[in-house]
Scaffold this motif. Structure first.
Motif, PDB file in Angstrom:
ATOM      1  N   UNK A  22      47.529 -24.278  -5.283  1.00  0.00           N
ATOM      2  CA  UNK A  22      46.776 -25.526  -5.412  1.00  0.00           C
ATOM      3  C   UNK A  22      45.307 -25.155  -5.631  1.00  0.00           C
ATOM      4  N   UNK A  23      44.740 -25.469  -6.788  1.00  0.00           N
ATOM      5  CA  UNK A  23      43.345 -25.092  -7.049  1.00  0.00           C
ATOM      6  C   UNK A  23      42.390 -25.649  -6.006  1.00  0.00           C
ATOM      7  N   UNK A  24      41.367 -24.884  -5.722  1.00  0.00           N
ATOM      8  CA  UNK A  24      40.327 -25.341  -4.794  1.00  0.00           C
ATOM      9  C   UNK A  24      39.437 -26.378  -5.451  1.00  0.00           C
ATOM     10  N   UNK A  25      39.138 -26.186  -6.743  1.00  0.00           N
ATOM     11  CA  UNK A  25      38.297 -27.122  -7.476  1.00  0.00           C
ATOM     12  C   UNK A  25      38.865 -27.325  -8.872  1.00  0.00           C
ATOM     13  N   UNK A  26      39.252 -28.574  -9.155  1.00  0.00           N
ATOM     14  CA  UNK A  26      39.774 -28.901 -10.473  1.00  0.00           C
ATOM     15  C   UNK A  26      38.660 -29.050 -11.515  1.00  0.00           C
ATOM     16  N   UNK A  27      37.439 -28.849 -11.100  1.00  0.00           N
ATOM     17  CA  UNK A  27      36.332 -28.970 -12.055  1.00  0.00           C
ATOM     18  C   UNK A  27      36.354 -27.852 -13.083  1.00  0.00           C
ATOM     19  N   UNK A  28      37.096 -26.782 -12.805  1.00  0.00           N
ATOM     20  CA  UNK A  28      37.128 -25.625 -13.691  1.00  0.00           C
ATOM     21  C   UNK A  28      38.535 -25.457 -14.264  1.00  0.00           C
ATOM     22  N   UNK A  29      38.638 -24.968 -15.491  1.00  0.00           N
ATOM     23  CA  UNK A  29      39.958 -24.841 -16.126  1.00  0.00           C
ATOM     24  C   UNK A  29      40.770 -23.712 -15.518  1.00  0.00           C
ATOM     25  N   UNK A  30      42.088 -23.699 -15.735  1.00  0.00           N
ATOM     26  CA  UNK A  30      42.914 -22.592 -15.255  1.00  0.00           C
ATOM     27  C   UNK A  30      42.400 -21.257 -15.779  1.00  0.00           C
ATOM     28  N   UNK A  31      42.396 -20.239 -14.905  1.00  0.00           N
ATOM     29  CA  UNK A  31      41.898 -18.919 -15.265  1.00  0.00           C
ATOM     30  C   UNK A  31      40.485 -18.667 -14.798  1.00  0.00           C
ATOM     31  N   UNK A  32      39.668 -19.700 -14.686  1.00  0.00           N
ATOM     32  CA  UNK A  32      38.306 -19.559 -14.165  1.00  0.00           C
ATOM     33  C   UNK A  32      38.398 -19.255 -12.667  1.00  0.00           C
ATOM     34  N   UNK A  33      37.810 -18.117 -12.236  1.00  0.00           N
ATOM     35  CA  UNK A  33      37.962 -17.709 -10.835  1.00  0.00           C
ATOM     36  C   UNK A  33      37.359 -18.722  -9.879  1.00  0.00           C
ATOM     37  N   UNK A  34      36.407 -19.541 -10.325  1.00  0.00           N
ATOM     38  CA  UNK A  34      35.817 -20.566  -9.453  1.00  0.00           C
ATOM     39  C   UNK A  34      36.828 -21.665  -9.130  1.00  0.00           C
ATOM     40  N   UNK A  35      37.840 -21.838  -9.969  1.00  0.00           N
ATOM     41  CA  UNK A  35      38.879 -22.849  -9.729  1.00  0.00           C
ATOM     42  C   UNK A  35      39.618 -22.566  -8.421  1.00  0.00           C
ATOM     43  N   UNK A  36      39.637 -21.284  -8.034  1.00  0.00           N
ATOM     44  CA  UNK A  36      40.387 -20.888  -6.850  1.00  0.00           C
ATOM     45  C   UNK A  36      39.472 -20.530  -5.672  1.00  0.00           C
ATOM     46  N   UNK A  37      38.172 -20.823  -5.821  1.00  0.00           N
ATOM     47  CA  UNK A  37      37.253 -20.663  -4.712  1.00  0.00           C
ATOM     48  C   UNK A  37      36.328 -19.469  -4.787  1.00  0.00           C
ATOM     49  N   UNK A  38      36.267 -18.759  -5.920  1.00  0.00           N
ATOM     50  CA  UNK A  38      35.366 -17.613  -6.041  1.00  0.00           C
ATOM     51  C   UNK A  38      33.912 -18.065  -5.979  1.00  0.00           C
ATOM     52  N   UNK A  39      33.074 -17.235  -5.368  1.00  0.00           N
ATOM     53  CA  UNK A  39      31.659 -17.560  -5.168  1.00  0.00           C
ATOM     54  C   UNK A  39      30.798 -16.670  -6.053  1.00  0.00           C
ATOM     55  N   UNK A  40      30.233 -17.189  -7.154  1.00  0.00           N
ATOM     56  CA  UNK A  40      29.424 -16.364  -8.053  1.00  0.00           C
ATOM     57  C   UNK A  40      28.033 -16.044  -7.531  1.00  0.00           C
ATOM     58  N   UNK A  49      39.986 -14.330  -6.527  1.00  0.00           N
ATOM     59  CA  UNK A  49      40.224 -13.516  -7.730  1.00  0.00           C
ATOM     60  C   UNK A  49      41.676 -13.064  -7.775  1.00  0.00           C
ATOM     61  N   UNK A  50      42.228 -12.670  -6.637  1.00  0.00           N
ATOM     62  CA  UNK A  50      43.636 -12.272  -6.617  1.00  0.00           C
ATOM     63  C   UNK A  50      44.555 -13.430  -7.007  1.00  0.00           C
ATOM     64  N   UNK A  51      44.204 -14.635  -6.580  1.00  0.00           N
ATOM     65  CA  UNK A  51      44.990 -15.803  -6.980  1.00  0.00           C
ATOM     66  C   UNK A  51      44.897 -16.018  -8.493  1.00  0.00           C
ATOM     67  N   UNK A  52      43.700 -15.927  -9.031  1.00  0.00           N
ATOM     68  CA  UNK A  52      43.524 -16.084 -10.480  1.00  0.00           C
ATOM     69  C   UNK A  52      44.320 -15.030 -11.242  1.00  0.00           C
ATOM     70  N   UNK A  53      44.319 -13.791 -10.737  1.00  0.00           N
ATOM     71  CA  UNK A  53      45.065 -12.720 -11.396  1.00  0.00           C
ATOM     72  C   UNK A  53      46.572 -12.950 -11.325  1.00  0.00           C
ATOM     73  N   UNK A  54      47.020 -13.620 -10.299  1.00  0.00           N
ATOM     74  CA  UNK A  54      48.460 -13.774 -10.095  1.00  0.00           C
ATOM     75  C   UNK A  54      49.085 -14.852 -10.974  1.00  0.00           C
ATOM     76  N   UNK A  55      48.295 -15.839 -11.441  1.00  0.00           N
ATOM     77  CA  UNK A  55      48.900 -16.985 -12.144  1.00  0.00           C
ATOM     78  C   UNK A  55      48.353 -17.215 -13.547  1.00  0.00           C
ATOM     79  N   UNK A  56      47.485 -16.355 -14.069  1.00  0.00           N
ATOM     80  CA  UNK A  56      46.885 -16.582 -15.379  1.00  0.00           C
ATOM     81  C   UNK A  56      46.940 -15.320 -16.230  1.00  0.00           C
ATOM     82  N   UNK A  57      47.226 -15.487 -17.518  1.00  0.00           N
ATOM     83  CA  UNK A  57      47.178 -14.355 -18.431  1.00  0.00           C
ATOM     84  C   UNK A  57      45.743 -14.005 -18.811  1.00  0.00           C
TER      85      UNK A  57
END
Length: 594
Positions: A186-204, A214-222
């Protein structure tokens, strides 16, 4: 005439030449037909004429100018919804008048039915639940939606009444993807498209850890994207084949715990524009920065610095490291510390390509273990160790061109080729048991550099001023070996590539013994087993008699030569070309190829 069942509109595509377009429905007046060309309403009489009024099967519209090619022509029955005839008491009730009025009613109903067919409707088996919309003020800044029962209503986009936000819009634009749903992510923030690490809670901003995101992004996106910023992370894991990790701007991934920063096992992985870093110049967190085991890995304009161990280690086939957005650098300044390590002992990994990679230190460098057909070009690095490992079939030293090499070079695999490189004050060593190396005159070596070539059949050239190397030739006889005694036996040689030049001087002493049989003198390098090469020889009989001869290298695989004079005397021995005594000298020189 009755009115058949028919649609009250038609569409046709123009071709730039046709001017006549049929309409397949009945009209009672020319003005009952509206004509659109490319969505623009045309004018009756000026743009077109109408025929077939009153015909049940319709008629034709004839344009003054043919509609252009591929432009849509719409013909629509658009009667005014009105009653034109008012029947009078005791007036005429003629069939033509009555039939026309009934036809008009049916035509208007067909027209309404056509418009209704274009509207959103509920299935007939569902009860109607449409209610009146609230007042204009009550529905202002709200949205028409369907509630949990499927009924239409007016409401805020979210039940809480919160104002429209980027996250709310994002949930509409970027809903949960199929891959996320399958992985129960379940994405943390839908403001970002799939694959964007911020969608899953990454802090830039580099404040909070982004490891889990980042591990979540790596697990579900090409394709995984990193917007500009600094991301704290550790023990990142990549497993998908053909996955891409892309920087969108200046991106740094900084280690914040012990262990390998990124472990990747997928084939065909591409990382583009990302700088991976340890926590400091002298890192406290252990482990390599990057560790790859898949084949066909590509790092394009990346970097990896301040690694506790290897900045980059790859054990698969065909690793490509092309360009840098940062340097490749290890903090391990020991003799076994390397910035980049390619290959693994016991397995031949081939076709690695390193191009325009940069490291600022001589203590790091590149280690290649059991690799083959490697190309390293246009780069700056420290040590270079071409490690034989267990030397499986297919490995070789590789090709190195246009590099600046700051550290020592050790070559343990055959067929290493060096061209147009600039070497610092380093030691270059070609190991025994190897062969076929080239180090040509396009390379530049600093003044204090040294070359040790223990290989065979190589062309290792050092065009700097070559200082002759002293050696003491072994002097043997075919039957009994001579002994120099209190005489002198000295030799010198130089070598450039495979070309060896040798000079030997023998001065007989009072205790010199001359042995029996033909004399042989040892050479510093084994001559080629091809054609024997000749040099010049001179014998001095107590300084009064001089005999001139030749020296010939042997082609029997031994490092030796023999001195010969004219046919009367033959090869030098204890009595040829004269009886040797104290004060006599033998001098000879020869050039040959190894």
């Amino acid at each position: 005439m009755t009115v058949p069942v028919q649609q009250s509109s038609s569409s046709t595509v123009g071709n730039g030449s046709t001017t006549v377009f049929p309409y397949p429905f009945k009209i009672l007046d020319e003005g009952d037909l509206q004509v659109y060309v490319g969505g623009a309403l045309k004018v009756l009489g000026a743009d077109y004429t109408v025929s077939g009024v009153g015909n049940a099967s319709g008629g034709n519209v004839t344009f003054t100018t043919a509609p252009a090619d591929l432009v849509i022509v719409d013909l629509v029955r658009a009667m005014a919804i009105e009653r034109e005839t008012d029947y009078q008491q005791q007036g005429d009730f003629l069939s033509p008048v009555v039939n026309a009025d009934f036809d008009r009613i049916v035509l208007m109903l067909q027209q309404v039915d056509d418009k209704g067919g274009r509207a959103i409707r509920m299935p007939t088996n569902e009860p109607s639940a449409i209610t009146l919309l609230p007042s204009r003020a009550a529905r202002a800044s709200k949205y028409l939606r369907f509630n949990a029962n499927g009924d239409a209503e007016v409401a805020d986009l979210v039940d809480s009444g919160a104002p429209l936000s980027a996250s709310v819009i994002g949930a509409l634009l970027y809903p949960q993807s199929a891959a996320e749903s399958a992985a129960a992510v379940v994405p943390t923030s839908y403001a970002y498209p799939p694959g964007d690490v911020r969608r899953y809670g990454a802090d830039p901003t580099g404040i909070a850890s982004s490891t889990a995101a980042i591990n979540t992004a790596l697990s579900v996106n090409q394709t995984v994207t990193f917007p500009a910023g600094t991301y704290l992370a550790s023990t990142l894991t990549q497993t998908h084949h053909d996955q891409r990790l892309l920087a969108l701007g200046n991106v740094r991934v900084v280690k914040n715990a012990n262990g390998v920063l990124l472990t990747a096992s997928g084939n065909g992985v591409e990382i583009n524009g990302i700088s991976f870093r340890g926590d400091a110049v002298s890192p406290t967190y252990t482990g390599d920065n990057l560790n790859f085991s898949g084949d066909n890995v590509r790092l394009i304009n990346c970097g990896s610095r301040w690694a506790y161990g290897r900045a980059l280690k790859s054990t698969g086939q065909h690793t490509q490291i092309i360009g840098t957005c940062d340097i490749y650098q290890t903090a391990d300044a020991t003799g076994t510390g390397y910035d980049i390590e390619l290959g693994i002992s016991g397995t031949a990994t081939l076709y690695h390509h390193v191009s325009h990679v940069y490291s600022s230190q001589a203590t790091g460098g590149i280690k290649m273990v059991d690799t083959g057909s490697v190309v390293v070009q246009g780069s700056q690095f420290g040590k270079l160790f071409i490690d034989a490992g267990t030397s499986p079939a297919g490995v070789n030293g590789g090709n190195f061109s246009g590099n600046r090499i700051l550290g020592d070079v050790t070559v343990e695999l055959s067929s290493a080729a060096f061209a147009a490189n600039s070497f610092g004050t380093v030691a270059l060593t070609f190991a025994a048991g190897t062969s076929g190396h080239t180090l040509d005159d396009s390379n530049v070596l600093a003044g204090g550099a040294t070359i040790t070539d223990n290989s065979t059949g190589s062309s290792v050239v050092d065009l700097r001023t070559v200082v002759p190397t002293a050696y003491t030739p072994t002097w043997t006889g075919a039957s009994v070996n001579p002994a120099i005694g209190n005489g002198t036996l000295t030799g010198y040689y130089t070598q450039r590539g495979r070309h060896v030049s040798v000079a030997v001087r023998v001065v007989m002493g009072s205790t010199t013994t001359y042995g029996t049989g033909v004399w042989y003198f040892a050479l510093p390098k084994i001559p080629s087993t091809g054609v024997p090469l000749l040099g010049a020889a001179r014998a001095l009989d107590s300084g009064t008699n001089i005999r001139v001869g030749v020296v010939e290298t042997l082609t029997d695989g031994t490092a030796r030569c023999q001195v010969m004079f004219d046919s009367d005397t033959g090869s030098a021995d204890s009595t040829k070309p004269f009886a040797w005594a104290s004060g006599d000298e033998l001098r000879f020189s020869v050039d040959y190829f190894t």
